[in-house]
Design a protein around this motif. Structure first.
Motif, mmCIF file in Angstrom:
data_model
loop_
_atom_site.group_PDB
_atom_site.id
_atom_site.type_symbol
_atom_site.label_atom_id
_atom_site.label_comp_id
_atom_site.label_asym_id
_atom_site.label_seq_id
_atom_site.Cartn_x
_atom_site.Cartn_y
_atom_site.Cartn_z
ATOM 1 N N LEU A 406 0.831 -1.204 0.000
ATOM 2 C CA LEU A 406 0.000 0.000 0.000
ATOM 3 C C LEU A 406 0.866 1.255 0.000
ATOM 4 N N ARG A 407 1.865 1.300 0.891
ATOM 5 C CA ARG A 407 2.657 2.522 1.028
ATOM 6 C C ARG A 407 3.651 2.704 -0.105
ATOM 7 N N ASP A 408 3.973 1.617 -0.803
ATOM 8 C CA ASP A 408 4.803 1.759 -2.002
ATOM 9 C C ASP A 408 4.011 2.384 -3.142
ATOM 10 N N GLN A 409 2.707 2.105 -3.187
ATOM 11 C CA GLN A 409 1.872 2.595 -4.277
ATOM 12 C C GLN A 409 1.140 3.891 -3.933
ATOM 13 N N VAL A 410 1.168 4.283 -2.662
ATOM 14 C CA VAL A 410 0.589 5.565 -2.241
ATOM 15 C C VAL A 410 1.732 6.402 -1.673
ATOM 16 N N ALA A 411 2.320 7.229 -2.515
ATOM 17 C CA ALA A 411 3.463 8.048 -2.094
ATOM 18 C C ALA A 411 2.963 9.334 -1.448
ATOM 19 N N ARG A 483 11.748 12.361 -4.664
ATOM 20 C CA ARG A 483 11.908 11.077 -3.975
ATOM 21 C C ARG A 483 10.613 10.272 -4.023
ATOM 22 N N ALA A 484 9.478 10.942 -3.833
ATOM 23 C CA ALA A 484 8.185 10.258 -3.893
ATOM 24 C C ALA A 484 7.871 9.784 -5.310
ATOM 25 N N LEU A 485 8.212 10.596 -6.306
ATOM 26 C CA LEU A 485 7.952 10.214 -7.701
ATOM 27 C C LEU A 485 8.757 8.986 -8.114
ATOM 28 N N LEU A 486 9.914 8.816 -7.501
ATOM 29 C CA LEU A 486 10.784 7.695 -7.850
ATOM 30 C C LEU A 486 10.139 6.350 -7.485
ATOM 31 N N LYS A 487 9.153 6.376 -6.604
ATOM 32 C CA LYS A 487 8.441 5.144 -6.246
ATOM 33 C C LYS A 487 7.493 4.692 -7.359
ATOM 34 N N LYS A 488 7.236 5.591 -8.330
ATOM 35 C CA LYS A 488 6.284 5.319 -9.408
ATOM 36 C C LYS A 488 4.941 4.851 -8.835
ATOM 37 N N PRO A 489 4.338 5.699 -8.020
ATOM 38 C CA PRO A 489 3.122 5.282 -7.307
ATOM 39 C C PRO A 489 1.882 5.378 -8.180
ATOM 40 N N LYS A 490 0.829 4.767 -7.701
ATOM 41 C CA LYS A 490 -0.482 4.931 -8.351
ATOM 42 C C LYS A 490 -1.226 6.126 -7.761
ATOM 43 N N LEU A 492 -0.359 9.821 -5.644
ATOM 44 C CA LEU A 492 0.637 10.762 -5.140
ATOM 45 C C LEU A 492 -0.076 11.825 -4.309
ATOM 46 N N ILE A 493 0.363 11.977 -3.072
ATOM 47 C CA ILE A 493 -0.244 12.949 -2.153
ATOM 48 C C ILE A 493 0.800 14.003 -1.801
ATOM 49 N N LEU A 494 0.475 15.253 -2.073
ATOM 50 C CA LEU A 494 1.339 16.368 -1.709
ATOM 51 C C LEU A 494 0.644 17.173 -0.627
ATOM 52 N N ASP A 495 1.147 17.017 0.598
ATOM 53 C CA ASP A 495 0.524 17.685 1.750
ATOM 54 C C ASP A 495 1.187 19.047 1.961
ATOM 55 N N ASP A 496 0.675 20.041 1.265
ATOM 56 C CA ASP A 496 1.203 21.406 1.340
ATOM 57 C C ASP A 496 2.709 21.399 1.044
ATOM 58 N N SER A 497 3.095 20.604 0.031
ATOM 59 C CA SER A 497 4.509 20.342 -0.229
ATOM 60 C C SER A 497 5.154 21.309 -1.195
ATOM 61 N N THR A 498 4.429 22.312 -1.635
ATOM 62 C CA THR A 498 5.036 23.332 -2.498
ATOM 63 C C THR A 498 4.894 24.715 -1.875
ATOM 64 N N SER A 499 4.669 24.741 -0.564
ATOM 65 C CA SER A 499 4.438 26.027 0.106
ATOM 66 C C SER A 499 5.692 26.900 0.120
ATOM 67 N N GLY A 519 -1.532 9.190 -15.511
ATOM 68 C CA GLY A 519 -2.343 8.106 -14.955
ATOM 69 C C GLY A 519 -2.295 8.007 -13.451
ATOM 70 N N VAL A 520 -1.471 8.830 -12.804
ATOM 71 C CA VAL A 520 -1.341 8.787 -11.341
ATOM 72 C C VAL A 520 -2.407 9.680 -10.712
ATOM 73 N N THR A 521 -3.096 9.140 -9.717
ATOM 74 C CA THR A 521 -4.070 9.947 -8.971
ATOM 75 C C THR A 521 -3.300 10.906 -8.079
ATOM 76 N N LYS A 522 -3.619 12.207 -8.174
ATOM 77 C CA LYS A 522 -2.856 13.212 -7.440
ATOM 78 C C LYS A 522 -3.781 13.987 -6.505
#
Length: 587
Positions: A406-411, A483-490, A492-499, A519-522
């Motif tokens: 789960l955590r490999d596919q949900v970055a 680093r998260a993109l390198l997992k090639k997830p299905k 991708l969650i960015l929690d205020d990560s571009t602030s 194709g990645v859910t963001k």
């Protein structure tokens, strides 16, 4: 507690058994020496038989050599067993901490865990070493010496029995008084470590606000509290030595008085009295050693309980019996989810969340501080479990998946970005340890990190200092996204990560996501409307509930909260961040 701790001895069981065995043999050799001394005096010196002096003297020398050998072996195996035991305790706690869910971690402070793995383990290690050697040696010496004394003269031996009873009673009283104090002492250690940790990690803030004096006072207060408790506990323990010496001198005086009378009436020889003086010193030294063991055990009991708490802590989130090991797509469904951080909490962090996201969809999440944005996304990768309802990824409840799958596919790129000591490549490969440098470069381009990495002299082999202190906040965020993109997830969650990046870079990152990972859910949590307005849909949260979910245009027309946020930001001038050609190169 004892069973938990001893379970960590493992491969050092052999050493733990050999040490007391050799300690017991050492004692046997020592106990026989005064007995041989008495024979030398009575049958050799007083009888004028020099042959007996030489023969029994040689035997005494052999016993002394064996005693030395057994003592060295006992010490060697005790050191090996106690050091290995401490190593296993630290490994066991660390491994168990790695299994903790966020809710488990919330129960402990970082400083408290550090204290348990350092000070507490050292206390238990010292106590274990003393138990293996002294706690075996002293009782064996005590019993053996007492038996030898009774063989020589039963009535005189009663002096030692009385001394043992008196001393044991005093030790029990001291232990009962100090155990509670040492429990408090180690809690104060936690407070002291928290003060140090906060100050060191936030030293720039402390200096920026000129709060050094305040921090010094806070630390001094914590240190003084620890000092006072230690003084109180050690003050009670200090009674141990005076009582011990009182008993020692009382026994010597009693033995001298009654022993002299027995010699006069012929019930005791000079050699026997001499050996009894040796045995009395052995008995009383054994009692002193035992008192030291009791003191150390008293101190280590508090530490042992704290270590056992961590070792016995069961993770709230575990794999199911037959976990699903494949996620078909990145669809996400929240089915009437309620969530609270504590079971007994009256206020829910999320209430009746019913939300359905298609695979590959981009969802913006916006709302005021404390509205539940981070709580919502933490449930997707099962960092916490829902209180009611269910969260599904790829059509299956997240509780059915293998956690690693789960955590490999949900970055997730969390609010607090963390980089580790090592090169940029080593940090990136946390996402995929087998990734090539070309793959790392590609994800860095998508996260707009390659542009500043290429300006460093060592490029991707540039060393990152502890916590990423030698890169800017924006650079750190982009490295974490890569680093998260390198997992090639299905997902991708960015929690205020571009602030911490400017709006132009933010736009480049979002554009790269659209082109490179369609194709990645963001899911993008943001404070800025500009960061989410191009999303397929935008979720508006208010006080843990869904206030609205729709496109930017529709929400402006139908949702008061979203419109208020938008107008505040636009009328306030919006974001004036400029794309910087030379972003703070700190390396």
């Amino acid at each position: 507690m004892v069973k938990t701790l001893l379970g960590q001895v493992r491969q050092y069981k052999k050493d733990s058994l050999l040490s007391p065995l050799f300690a017991a043999l050492e004692v046997v050799m020592e106990v026989l020496i005064p007995f041989i001394t008495a024979i030398i005096i009575d049958r050799g010196i007083e009888a004028g038989n020099i042959k007996n002096v030489y023969s029994y003297g040689g035997l005494m020398l052999i016993l002394a050599m064996f005693s030395l050998l057994f003592g060295v072996l006992a010490g060697k195996y005790a050191a090996s067993a106690s050091s290995g035991f401490a190593c296993n305790l630290r490994d066991g706690m660390y491994e168990n901490i790695q299994t903790f869910s966020f809710s488990n971690i919330d129960r402990y402070s970082t400083a408290g865990l550090v204290t348990r793995m350092t000070t507490d383990v050292t206390n238990v290690q010292n106590a274990y070493q003393m138990i293996l050697r002294i706690a075996v040696r002293s009782p064996v010496m005590l019993v053996s010496s007492l038996v030898m004394c009774m063989i020589i003269n039963v009535k005189l031996s009663m002096i030692f029995v009385v001394a043992i009873v008196v001393l044991a009673a005093v030790l029990v009283l001291i232990m009962l008084r100090t155990m509670k104090l040492f429990d408090e002492v180690f809690k104060k250690y936690d407070a002291l470590n928290i003060s140090v940790q906060e100050n060191v990690s936030a030293i720039r803030v402390v200096k920026a606000y000129v709060r050094e004096s305040y921090e010094n006072e806070k630390f001094e207060k914590a240190a003084q509290n620890l000092y006072k408790l230690f003084v109180k506990a050690e003050g009670i323990l200090a009674f141990n030595n005076p009582v011990m010496m009182l008993v020692v001198y009382g026994c010597i005086i009693g033995l001298s008085w009654f022993g002299a009378k027995y010699i006069v009436i012929g019930g005791l020889t000079t050699g026997e009295l001499t050996s009894m003086f040796s045995y009395i010193m052995s008995i009383l030294m054994s009692l002193m050693m035992l008192s030291m063991v009791f003191v150390m055990i008293t101190m280590s009991l508090a530490s042992g309980r704290r270590i056992s708490e961590v070792l016995n802590e069961k993770p709230d989130i575990v794999n199911p019996l037959n976990p699903v090991n494949e996620i078909t797509d990145g669809s996400i469904d929240f089915n009437h989810v309620n969530f609270s951080y504590r079971e007994d909490s009256e206020e829910a962090a999320l209430s009746d969340i019913d939300l359905h996201i298609r695979s590959g969809e981009t969802i913006g999440i916006i709302g005021g501080t404390g509205c539940g944005k981070s709580s919502l996304v933490n449930l997707i990768s099962r960092l916490y479990d829902v209180s009611d309802g269910s969260v599904c990824v790829g059509g299956k409840d997240v509780r059915e998946y293998d956690l690693e799958t789960l955590r490999d596919q949900v970055a997730v790129v969390l609010q607090k970005n963390v980089l580790f000591s090592g090169t940029i490549l080593e940090n990136l490969r946390w996402g995929n340890e087998n990734a090539t440098e070309e793959e790392c470069t590609e994800v860095c381009r998508q996260a707009c990190a390659d542009e500043f990495i290429q300006r460093f002299p060592d490029k991707y082999h540039t060393c990152i200092e502890q916590g990423g202190s030698n890169v800017s906040g924006g650079q750190k965020q982009r490295l974490c996204i890569a680093r998260a993109l390198l997992k090639k997830p299905k997902v991708l969650i960015l929690d205020d990560s571009t602030s911490a990046v400017d709006t132009a870079t933010d736009a480049k990152i979002r554009d790269a996501f659209t082109r490179k990972i369609p194709g990645v859910t963001k899911l993008i949590i943001a404070q800025r409307i500009l960061s989410v307005q191009d999303a397929d849909r935008i979720l508006v949260l208010d006080d843990g509930r869904i206030s609205g979910i729709d496109t930017h245009e529709q929400l402006l027309a139908t949702n008061d909260i979203y419109r208020e946020i938008y107008e505040t930001q636009i009328k306030g001038g919006g974001d004036f961040d400029q794309a910087s050609g030379k972003e703070g190169e700190q390396l």
